[in-house]
Design a protein around this motif. Sequence first.
Motif, PDB file in Angstrom:
ATOM      1  N   LYS A  58     -11.377  21.183   0.491  1.00 54.75           N
ATOM      2  CA  LYS A  58     -11.740  21.294  -0.920  1.00 54.75           C
ATOM      3  C   LYS A  58     -12.769  22.394  -1.065  1.00 54.75           C
ATOM      4  CE  LYS A  58     -11.425  16.460  -2.063  1.00 54.75           C
ATOM      5  NZ  LYS A  58     -12.086  15.431  -2.811  1.00 54.75           N
TER       6      LYS A  58
ATOM      7  N   TRP B 203     -13.484  10.666   8.969  1.00 54.79           N
ATOM      8  CA  TRP B 203     -12.888   9.329   8.841  1.00 54.79           C
ATOM      9  C   TRP B 203     -12.697   8.720  10.222  1.00 54.79           C
ATOM     10  CZ3 TRP B 203     -10.837   7.094   4.072  1.00 54.79           C
ATOM     11  CH2 TRP B 203     -11.228   7.830   2.949  1.00 54.79           C
ATOM     12  N   ASP B 204     -13.269   7.569  10.366  1.00 50.36           N
ATOM     13  CA  ASP B 204     -13.176   6.839  11.623  1.00 50.36           C
ATOM     14  C   ASP B 204     -11.911   5.978  11.597  1.00 50.36           C
ATOM     15  OD1 ASP B 204     -13.690   5.630  13.969  1.00 50.36           O
ATOM     16  OD2 ASP B 204     -15.476   4.542  13.331  1.00 50.36           O
TER      17      ASP B 204
ATOM     18  N   GLN C 216     -16.265  15.597   6.043  1.00 52.96           N
ATOM     19  CA  GLN C 216     -16.033  14.198   5.695  1.00 52.96           C
ATOM     20  C   GLN C 216     -15.229  13.629   6.857  1.00 52.96           C
ATOM     21  OE1 GLN C 216     -13.195  12.807   2.607  1.00 52.96           O
ATOM     22  NE2 GLN C 216     -14.991  12.794   1.297  1.00 52.96           N
TER      23      GLN C 216
ATOM     24  N   GLN D 242     -15.316  21.690   1.726  1.00 52.23           N
ATOM     25  CA  GLN D 242     -15.373  20.377   2.353  1.00 52.23           C
ATOM     26  C   GLN D 242     -14.120  20.202   3.203  1.00 52.23           C
ATOM     27  OE1 GLN D 242     -16.347  16.614   0.135  1.00 52.23           O
ATOM     28  NE2 GLN D 242     -14.266  16.076   0.772  1.00 52.23           N
TER      29      GLN D 242
ATOM     30  N   VAL E   9      -6.987   3.001   0.116  1.00 54.85           N
ATOM     31  CA  VAL E   9      -6.891   2.628   1.525  1.00 54.85           C
ATOM     32  C   VAL E   9      -8.024   1.682   1.943  1.00 54.85           C
ATOM     33  CG1 VAL E   9      -8.250   4.426   2.686  1.00 54.85           C
ATOM     34  CG2 VAL E   9      -6.116   3.658   3.692  1.00 54.85           C
TER      35      VAL E   9
ATOM     36  N   TYR F 187      -3.003   8.462   5.598  1.00 50.38           N
ATOM     37  CA  TYR F 187      -4.143   9.353   5.432  1.00 50.38           C
ATOM     38  C   TYR F 187      -4.288  10.406   6.524  1.00 50.38           C
ATOM     39  CZ  TYR F 187      -6.798   5.982   8.251  1.00 50.38           C
ATOM     40  OH  TYR F 187      -7.234   5.159   9.224  1.00 50.38           O
TER      41      TYR F 187
ATOM     42  N   TYR G 122       0.790  -1.233   0.000  1.00 54.83           N
ATOM     43  CA  TYR G 122       0.000   0.000   0.000  1.00 54.83           C
ATOM     44  C   TYR G 122       0.825   1.287   0.000  1.00 54.83           C
ATOM     45  CZ  TYR G 122      -2.807   3.786   1.811  1.00 54.83           C
ATOM     46  OH  TYR G 122      -3.373   5.018   1.992  1.00 54.83           O
TER      47      TYR G 122
ATOM     48  N   ARG H 174     -11.930  17.645   5.649  1.00 53.02           N
ATOM     49  CA  ARG H 174     -11.795  16.257   6.058  1.00 53.02           C
ATOM     50  C   ARG H 174     -11.259  16.187   7.488  1.00 53.02           C
ATOM     51  NH1 ARG H 174      -8.780  11.661   2.776  1.00 53.02           N
ATOM     52  NH2 ARG H 174     -10.382  12.261   1.313  1.00 53.02           N
TER      53      ARG H 174
ATOM     54  N   PHE I  96     -16.026   6.426   5.414  1.00 53.63           N
ATOM     55  CA  PHE I  96     -16.119   7.710   6.112  1.00 53.63           C
ATOM     56  C   PHE I  96     -17.580   8.120   6.201  1.00 53.63           C
ATOM     57  CE2 PHE I  96     -15.739   8.588   1.636  1.00 53.63           C
ATOM     58  CZ  PHE I  96     -16.759   9.488   1.424  1.00 53.63           C
TER      59      PHE I  96
ATOM     60  N   HIS J 249      -8.824  -0.532   5.540  1.00 54.71           N
ATOM     61  CA  HIS J 249      -9.920  -0.291   6.479  1.00 54.71           C
ATOM     62  C   HIS J 249     -10.698  -1.565   6.732  1.00 54.71           C
ATOM     63  CE1 HIS J 249     -10.430   4.312   5.902  1.00 54.71           C
ATOM     64  NE2 HIS J 249      -9.311   3.967   6.469  1.00 54.71           N
TER      65      HIS J 249
ATOM     66  N   HIS K 124     -10.815  10.377  -4.477  1.00 50.74           N
ATOM     67  CA  HIS K 124      -9.708  10.211  -5.412  1.00 50.74           C
ATOM     68  C   HIS K 124      -9.011   8.883  -5.155  1.00 50.74           C
ATOM     69  CE1 HIS K 124      -9.560  14.836  -5.850  1.00 50.74           C
ATOM     70  NE2 HIS K 124     -10.642  14.304  -6.325  1.00 50.74           N
TER      71      HIS K 124
ATOM     72  N   ARG L 141     -16.783  11.474  -5.562  1.00 52.03           N
ATOM     73  CA  ARG L 141     -15.806  12.563  -5.461  1.00 52.03           C
ATOM     74  C   ARG L 141     -14.572  12.167  -4.660  1.00 52.03           C
ATOM     75  NH1 ARG L 141     -17.270  18.007  -6.178  1.00 52.03           N
ATOM     76  NH2 ARG L 141     -16.599  18.590  -4.103  1.00 52.03           N
TER      77      ARG L 141
ATOM     78  N   GLU M 237      -7.298   7.918  -1.727  1.00 54.97           N
ATOM     79  CA  GLU M 237      -8.132   7.541  -0.585  1.00 54.97           C
ATOM     80  C   GLU M 237      -8.926   6.276  -0.850  1.00 54.97           C
ATOM     81  OE1 GLU M 237      -8.832  11.336  -0.872  1.00 54.97           O
ATOM     82  OE2 GLU M 237     -10.837  11.357  -1.717  1.00 54.97           O
TER      83      GLU M 237
ATOM     84  N   GLU N 220      -6.204  16.616   0.336  1.00 53.75           N
ATOM     85  CA  GLU N 220      -7.649  16.413   0.470  1.00 53.75           C
ATOM     86  C   GLU N 220      -8.241  17.118   1.674  1.00 53.75           C
ATOM     87  OE1 GLU N 220      -9.266  14.718  -1.852  1.00 53.75           O
ATOM     88  OE2 GLU N 220      -7.376  14.385  -2.902  1.00 53.75           O
TER      89      GLU N 220
ATOM     90  N   ARG O 176     -11.345  -3.617  10.334  1.00 52.09           N
ATOM     91  CA  ARG O 176     -12.701  -3.683  10.910  1.00 52.09           C
ATOM     92  C   ARG O 176     -13.120  -5.115  11.218  1.00 52.09           C
ATOM     93  NH1 ARG O 176     -14.924   1.407   8.311  1.00 52.09           N
ATOM     94  NH2 ARG O 176     -13.486   2.748   9.421  1.00 52.09           N
TER      95      ARG O 176
END
Lengths: 592, 213
Positions: free
Chosen positions: B190, B63-64, B61, B8, A334, B78, A295, B10, B45, A338, A328, A326, A331, B187, A342
Amino acid sequence: MEKMEPSRQEVQPAACKASPPYSLESLSKKHCQNQGNLLHFDRQAPGRLTTSPTLRRLRSRGCGSVRGGARGTATAHAPPQHVALEVRTWCDLQEYPGSASPLSNKCPPESEHIWYVCVDTSRFYEHRRSSVVLNLPGLEVFPGDLLVSAGAADYLCHPLLLLNSESKKPRWPFSKRGVQGKDKNKHISDLEDCLSSLKITDFRDYEFHTLKIFMNTLKYLQTHEYLLDVDLWRLFANLEELSQTSFGFVNSLFHIFKDYVDICETSPSLDFISVLTKYFRGSLCQSHQTYCLNYSAAVFYLESLKQRHDFGIYLKWCEQHDQCRRLHLPELLVAPLHRLTRYPLLLKNIWKRSTDSTEKIMIYSIKEKVEKAIQDLEGKVKWLDNFQKFRHLQEIVVWPPLWDRDKRFFIPECLKHIFKEHMAENILSPTNRHLLYEGKLTLAESTRFLDVYLFLFDDFLLVTKTKRNKKVKKLGGSDPGLMCPSLTAELQTVIREGGSCTVIDQPIPLDRLLVRGLDPLHVSVFGLRNAFLIQHENRYRQCIAAFLLQAQTENIKRTWIAQITAAISRFTKSQETKKLSSFPLPAEPSGI
Amino acid sequence: MEAIWLYQFRLIVIGDSTVGKSCLIRRFTEGRFAQVSDPTVGVDFFSRLVEIEPGKRIKLQIWDTAGQERFRSITRAYYRNSVGGLLLFDITNRRSFQNVHEWLEETKVHVQPYQIVFVLVGHKCDLDTQRQVTRHEAEKLAAAYGMKYIETSARDAINVEKAFTDLTRDIYELVKRGDITIQEGWEGVKSGFVPNVVHSSEEVVKSERRCLC
């Protein structure tokens, strides 16, 4: 790390059973005759996949009957909204003796080619969008799979385009092919045309389907000889396999629940544990691991590819797709990560709610297994990062020979062989030491200021001076994609410019090092700011070297002093324990 | 034309496991509290619009990071694409408070060269009887790192809105002042989205330049 190996199978384009005018026989004949003289395009052909709202509306009014998949595999698994899908498998081909088409003849029998082609052509007949389904031998059409134009059929079997066989794959940078200036513009507009002939199914909620849109679009472009030098594996690793495994898992689980709901009188127990066991003890964790290990390198590779105009067009095209919300590519990449993290949370919930004690134990052990897999992965990622980083350090850190380091030493040419030093490899080996901290500082010398780069390892400090070399590009530096993502931005610049870090003085062992911050009042006299002093003492506590270093900000200075001080105390402690215990230290667990 | 949202942002929600990250996000985005948390596979997210001033909406937005607490070497990538974060600890769990420092250090390294605005959140404040961290010391720690401090409860819906909107407002001020700027390839922030321009995929290609409000 092994690359994904597709199953060895002969290429056989799938027949279009449901739409007689497109029988493979006629298709292949015409393909060899003349591409321009192809079949009629029937926009409403029932076998045609479409994203066109108009067409879907037309179909829902009853003109297109819902057709199940051949063998009932993929369509049966697909959610109800996907019924327009017509799946063909290679099994159908058995019913078509004429399927020995020129397409398959083009391919050597030992080819690893895996595409299945279901054709609905019109590209050469009229300038309307048309589609071909690229399918895999897993017999399922995965949502997010591409519908590509018929022209692709010609390229699919081209041996040069076998995406999964490295050796055969041409790596042509566009410049070599004379794509420059005017040609470049044409190339870009051709690429755009190529993309415009491509449509994506609008299926959602599947296993990493958005990522697959990107991957399959790239595959499609590569079959049309665009972006051929982009390494699919480096971007997406084993996504194909991962997606299939995940899909298999979700699918089996779903079926068990469905069966349970459908016939609950006959089967009172819900045996989903077997599915959990099968997949979590099977390849699910391994597939995720393989993906996740790649990754960070993938993200880095992507960064380097983004500079390219043609790649940018490809990215934009995919990103504008509705299903990407929307988001990219960076992201989206990844997502599998995730997912893996989980799984333990989900398993824990199932464990909590379970009432059966044996079941509880089973679930708990599966959860433990997944957590262990994640922990292992963390360890592997760190190890790999460190390993690659050291490899790069070995490349850029230059150790000048003794006579160059200090002009006092006179070594005649005939004696120089005695001083052959193999320092670099041994001293910068990832198994021996860890890099704790690093960064750029300014060294104040008596007559000038020098840009230096310091490496703080767990047992010594190395002071090097950075040398930029803008003319000569080193081989390793020419492709930034090959570089290690964990290198600092400064070192990356050094590598990109083909520069190096030349060692100024011998490494300073941490037990011989003194560091002190300097009083601003003292040093401002000399025009120094945020300065600190590093002293190197010899065995007899005599100072043999001193470096007056300047940081950009007071904060950076403080961090440096804190880092060095902490490293010294850790090192001293470890030396003491080494002396005290005659036993070797226990091996570190993989997660640390 | 009025934008649906101006920007937006994040955000990431970080902190030790079991401090209630997912619950806080769920409460904020879905307005409910689940007794047993159910991490939704496939949801990467959560999104919600926040009105910071009448007519001025920001899309968040969120993210958990639940489940990734011990998986940092690979998730750090990220961090850098977030403009703000809620750093959670559980007021009934002293350990989670002690780890706040570590979380900050960790993120600081990985967000460079961008910056990230944090708010310190003392979660589960409905369990005041089991409190192990006083409000005073949490406020002191927050102040030491230049953060705001707020106590929330996802169960009783205390301060959940406030935690998110205050952070959003702070980031908005920084964006307005130019301290945080929209950057290509980042990101975190935005620009806004104007409705009724995009109808089909063909048009998306043409109208890809969005309104910079």
